[in-house]
Design a protein around this motif. Structure first.
Motif, PDB file in Angstrom:
ATOM      1  N   HIS A  22       9.893  -2.131  -1.114  1.00  0.00           N
ATOM      2  CA  HIS A  22       9.444  -3.330  -2.655  1.00  0.00           C
ATOM      3  C   HIS A  22       8.220  -3.233  -1.837  1.00  0.00           C
ATOM      4  CE1 HIS A  22       9.734  -5.947  -5.092  1.00  0.00           C
ATOM      5  NE2 HIS A  22       8.714  -7.134  -4.549  1.00  0.00           N
ATOM      6  N   ILE A  23       7.685  -2.853  -0.502  1.00  0.00           N
ATOM      7  CA  ILE A  23       6.407  -3.421  -0.222  1.00  0.00           C
ATOM      8  C   ILE A  23       5.653  -2.241   0.265  1.00  0.00           C
ATOM      9  CG2 ILE A  23       5.929  -3.481   2.661  1.00  0.00           C
ATOM     10  CD1 ILE A  23       6.444  -6.218   2.008  1.00  0.00           C
ATOM     11  N   ALA A  24       6.570  -0.864  -0.029  1.00  0.00           N
ATOM     12  CA  ALA A  24       6.057   0.077   0.198  1.00  0.00           C
ATOM     13  C   ALA A  24       5.450   0.185  -1.626  1.00  0.00           C
ATOM     14  CB  ALA A  24       6.306   1.386   0.138  1.00  0.00           C
ATOM     15  N   THR A  25       6.025  -0.156  -2.365  1.00  0.00           N
ATOM     16  CA  THR A  25       5.797  -0.649  -3.718  1.00  0.00           C
ATOM     17  C   THR A  25       4.540  -1.183  -3.729  1.00  0.00           C
ATOM     18  OG1 THR A  25       7.624  -0.064  -4.316  1.00  0.00           O
ATOM     19  CG2 THR A  25       6.177  -1.162  -6.707  1.00  0.00           C
ATOM     20  N   ILE A  26       4.675  -2.492  -3.418  1.00  0.00           N
ATOM     21  CA  ILE A  26       3.420  -3.240  -3.223  1.00  0.00           C
ATOM     22  C   ILE A  26       1.647  -2.844  -2.532  1.00  0.00           C
ATOM     23  CG2 ILE A  26       2.455  -5.196  -2.251  1.00  0.00           C
ATOM     24  CD1 ILE A  26       5.300  -7.176  -2.227  1.00  0.00           C
ATOM     25  N   CYS A  27       1.569  -2.027  -1.320  1.00  0.00           N
ATOM     26  CA  CYS A  27       1.380  -1.314  -1.228  1.00  0.00           C
ATOM     27  C   CYS A  27       0.056  -0.376  -1.868  1.00  0.00           C
ATOM     28  CB  CYS A  27       1.007  -0.783   0.071  1.00  0.00           C
ATOM     29  SG  CYS A  27       1.707  -1.416   1.641  1.00  0.00           S
ATOM     30  N   GLU A  28       0.695   0.045  -3.024  1.00  0.00           N
ATOM     31  CA  GLU A  28       1.188   1.122  -3.521  1.00  0.00           C
ATOM     32  C   GLU A  28       0.059   0.349  -5.038  1.00  0.00           C
ATOM     33  OE1 GLU A  28       4.455   3.621  -4.781  1.00  0.00           O
ATOM     34  OE2 GLU A  28       3.777   3.956  -2.788  1.00  0.00           O
ATOM     35  N   ILE A  29       0.838  -0.576  -5.383  1.00  0.00           N
ATOM     36  CA  ILE A  29      -0.025  -1.452  -6.381  1.00  0.00           C
ATOM     37  C   ILE A  29      -1.643  -1.728  -5.946  1.00  0.00           C
ATOM     38  CG2 ILE A  29       0.040  -3.297  -7.609  1.00  0.00           C
ATOM     39  CD1 ILE A  29       3.006  -2.663  -7.416  1.00  0.00           C
ATOM     40  N   LEU A  30      -1.726  -1.985  -4.979  1.00  0.00           N
ATOM     41  CA  LEU A  30      -2.613  -2.634  -4.562  1.00  0.00           C
ATOM     42  C   LEU A  30      -3.957  -1.192  -4.522  1.00  0.00           C
ATOM     43  CD1 LEU A  30      -2.168  -5.538  -1.459  1.00  0.00           C
ATOM     44  CD2 LEU A  30      -2.655  -5.942  -4.262  1.00  0.00           C
ATOM     45  N   ASN A  31      -3.143  -0.253  -3.794  1.00  0.00           N
ATOM     46  CA  ASN A  31      -3.978   0.974  -3.823  1.00  0.00           C
ATOM     47  C   ASN A  31      -5.618   0.753  -3.109  1.00  0.00           C
ATOM     48  OD1 ASN A  31      -4.709   4.035  -4.350  1.00  0.00           O
ATOM     49  ND2 ASN A  31      -5.812   3.620  -6.056  1.00  0.00           N
ATOM     50  N   ASN A  32      -5.791   0.106  -1.978  1.00  0.00           N
ATOM     51  CA  ASN A  32      -6.732   0.265  -1.048  1.00  0.00           C
ATOM     52  C   ASN A  32      -6.430  -0.047  -0.292  1.00  0.00           C
ATOM     53  OD1 ASN A  32      -9.011  -1.189   0.248  1.00  0.00           O
ATOM     54  ND2 ASN A  32      -8.679  -2.722  -0.990  1.00  0.00           N
ATOM     55  N   PRO A  33      -7.450   0.955   1.204  1.00  0.00           N
ATOM     56  CA  PRO A  33      -6.575   1.008   2.736  1.00  0.00           C
ATOM     57  C   PRO A  33      -7.315   0.094   3.065  1.00  0.00           C
ATOM     58  CG  PRO A  33      -8.882   2.513   1.486  1.00  0.00           C
ATOM     59  CD  PRO A  33      -8.538   2.038   0.360  1.00  0.00           C
ATOM     60  N   LYS A  34      -8.101  -0.796   2.859  1.00  0.00           N
ATOM     61  CA  LYS A  34      -8.616  -2.070   3.557  1.00  0.00           C
ATOM     62  C   LYS A  34      -7.485  -3.190   3.328  1.00  0.00           C
ATOM     63  CE  LYS A  34     -12.919  -1.228   4.236  1.00  0.00           C
ATOM     64  NZ  LYS A  34     -15.110  -1.420   3.294  1.00  0.00           N
TER      65      LYS A  34
END
Ligand code: E4P
Length: 218
Positions: free
Chosen positions: A43-55
Motif C-alpha cells: 500500500h505504501i509503495a502504491t502511494i509513492c507510485e501515485i505521487l510519482n514525484n521524487p521530492k
C-alpha cells in the motif's frame, strides 16, 4: 508551505494529487486500519507510485514500541521506496531509534509531539520532521498553535533544519494559522484540503457570471 494529505485512502490521495498542490502523504496505524485488510508495505509503495514525484514524502509508521523492533521495522519500511519517511513515536525508544536510523540515512518523521522539549530532543537526535499534534492539544483545552510558535522560535534560534509538520489539523483555520506562524508543512485530512479551495462567494459569483452569459444568447 508544503501540503500533505493525512490519509491512507488511495482515492483521496489520487484526487489530492490531481490538484497539483500535494507534496506528500502521512499515514498512521489508525488511518491504515480504516482501509481494511491491505498489505501495508504494498500500500505504501502504491502511494509513492501515485505521487510519482521524487521530492514527495510518504510517512509510514512503525508499530513496535521497543528499540530493536523499531530499528528492524524502520529499515524494512525505508526499503519500500526512496520517498518513504519512517514515522517513529516520541518515546525514549523512539528517540534512540531516530538517532540510529537517521545516522544510516533513513529520514524520520517523529510523531506524537505534544511539547517543545520533545521537538527539540527529536531534532537533536536527527529527525527530518517533527509532528506536533495541534488538534489533539486543542481537544484538551491547550492552544495547539502556541506549540507550533514555540517550536518555530526555538528551531530558528539555533538554525535547526528539522521541518515542523503541523499535524492533527481539523479545519482551514489550523492551516492558515500554521502558515502564519511558520510551520514548514501542514498535513490534513482530504476534507480539509477540499475546504481550503472553497468560498461561497466564488460559487455565487460563478453562478451569476453564467446566468448573465446566458443572456448574451437571447
Ligand atoms: C499525523 O501524521 C497524524 O496522522 C494525524 O495528523 C493525526 O491526526 P488526528 O489527531 O486527527 O488523528
Amino acid at each position: 508551505m508544503k501540503f500533505f494529505v493525512d490519509t491512507a485512502n488511495l482515492n483521496e490521495i489520487k484526487e489530492a494529487a490531481s490538484l497539483g498542490i500535494l507534496d506528500g502523504v502521512t499515514t498512521n496505524p489508525s488511518l491504515v486500519a480504516k482501509e481494511g485488510g491491505i498489505d501495508f508495505k504494498q500500500h505504501i509503495a502504491t502511494i509513492c507510485e501515485i505521487l510519482n514525484n521524487p521530492k514527495a514524502s510518504v510517512s509510514a509508521e512503525v508499530v513496535s514500541t521497543d528499540y530493536e523492533g523499531m530499528i528492524a521495522e524502520g529499515r524494512d519500511l525505508a526499503k519500500i521506496h526512496p520517498c518513504v519517511y519512517v514515522k517513529l513515536p516520541m518515546t525514549k525508544a523512539g528517540l534512540q531509534a531516530t538517532n540510529t536510523l537517521s545516522n544510516e540515512g533513513i529520514r524520520i518523521n517523529q510523531t506524537l509531539i505534544f511539547n517543545a522539549t520533545q521537538a527539540l530532543m527529536s531534532a537533536k537526535a536527527g529527525s527530518s520532521f517533527v509532528s506536533p499534534f495541534i488538534g489533539r492539544l486543542d481537544d484538551i483545552g491547550h492552544d495547539g498553535m502556541v506549540l507550533i510558535e514555540e517550536i518555530r522560535e526555538i528551531f530558528d534560534n539555533y538554525d535547526i533544519k528539522t521541518e515542523i509538520l503541523a499535524a492533527s489539523i481539523r479545519h482551514p483555520l489550523h492551516v492558515i494559522e500554521s502558515a502564519r506562524v511558520g510551520a514548514d508543512v501542514a498535513t490534513m485530512p482530504f476534507k480539509v484540503i477540499e475546504q481550503l479551495l472553497k468560498h461561497p462567494l466564488t460559487d455565487i459569483g460563478l453562478a451569476n457570471f453564467l446566468k448573465d452569459w446566458e443572456k448574451t444568447k437571447k
